[in-house]
Design an enzyme around this catalytic site. Structure first.
Site: not given
Length: 328
Positions: A15, A166, A277, A291, A293, A302
């Site tokens: 990442e 990711s 999400d 999840e 982030n 983004s």
């Protein structure tokens, strides 16, 4: 006096490529009238700053400082845009805590817990109106796994590395024959794997941040993918999925989602900007947590950037709020 801010980027995982892209945007957008910014690259055994002259200056890890010529540069705070390890899993946070240097992201404990999808779900699952898909967390790739999964879960399934970001190493399994290969792929990325039942629903991602002492929920982005799920390609290859900001939700859904994600932010003791999400299930409209982030991307395209712009706030103002909040 301008505050000296270290913008940390790079990382120990795949990442790091996304981290560098995010850092480039932060570097050019941040308010230079308020802050002196030093971009610090963090790689295994190689932490450094590159001067305007191109000279590579190593970071003194004893106090996270730089010696530029005769000047010793110490930092007032850290803007953390390092995705994956060590920026997102709590390792850097613990280091900065020991040195007494504030940073823009979640603390060491929250960062470590939220990198583990299974543990995060266990903590948030009793939040009112929040649902989680049934799942099994695996700690080794043993032959018994397939039997356990077949006995406890129903197809189709998602198989994913428990700690990765990711969506690398993630698979959708529609038949039991596909399961061994999916487990192999996920275990190649991580020592822990999460297997969960598929929830059929509209997919969204929503940013939440704390600035000026107030938790703000941003407008959600709806993700309409031509792929079966929001995998690495869907996230980072242009044109693979459509992102609609604000996402298509009615007033009741918007209010309910806002309530739920604020509780998630508070329960996990989040700091700075995070992204959650979730699905809204097709038949019922129920909220299913996917999840969280804690170091969301800050590239031009983004989701957080889209959502901040949708509120009418500039990205520069947003970054200033994140930086000032760490000093509050």
């Amino acid at each position: 006096m301008k505050k000296k801010i270290a913008l940390v980027t790079g990382g120990f995982t795949g990442e790091s490529v996304i981290s560098l892209k995010s850092a480039a945007v932060v570097e050019k957008t941040i308010d230079r009238e308020r802050y002196d910014v030093y971009k610090i690259f963090i790689y295994p055994g190689d932490w450094h700053f590159i001067c305007a002259s191109g000279e590579k200056i190593p970071v003194d890890l004893n106090d996270f400082s730089l010696m530029i010529g005769d000047e010793k540069v110490k930092f007032d705070g850290v803007f953390n845009i390092l995705h994956g390890s060590p920026g997102e899993d709590g390792k850097l946070a613990g280091y900065f805590d020991m040195l007494g240097i504030p940073y823009t992201t979640c603390d060491q404990l929250t960062s470590a817990i939220t990198m583990n999808k299974g543990y995060t779900k266990a903590i948030v699952q009793d939040i009112p109106e929040l649902n989680v898909a049934r799942s099994i967390q695996l700690f080794e790739n043993s032959p018994e796994n397939a039997l356990k999964i077949q006995a406890e879960l129903t197809l189709p399934l998602f198989v994913k590395p428990n700690n990765g970001g990711s969506s690398i190493g993630m698979s959708k399994v529609k038949t039991w024959e596909e399961l061994p290969e999916a487990l192999e792929k996920a275990f190649a990325e991580d020592k822990q794997v999460l297997v969960e039942e598929f929830v059929s629903g509209r997919e969204f991602s929503i940013g939440i941040f704390k600035g000026k002492g107030i938790v703000t929920v941003l407008p959600a982005t709806e993700i309409v993918s031509s792929k079966e799920f929001f995998d690495y390609e869907a996230k980072y290859v242009p044109g693979v999925c459509e992102e609609i900001t604000p996402g298509r939700m009615n007033l009741e859904e918007m209010e309910r989602v806002g309530r739920i994600v604020t509780k998630v932010y508070e329960k996990l003791n989040c700091k700075g900007a995070v992204r959650v999400d979730y699905f809204l299930q097709h038949d019922t409209g129920k909220f299913y947590f996917i999840e969280i982030n804690t170091v969301p991307g800050q590239t031009e395209t983004s989701l957080i950037s889209q959502q901040v712009k949708a509120t009418g706030k500039s990205i520069k103002e947003f970054y200033t709020e994140l930086i000032e909040e760490m000093f509050a």
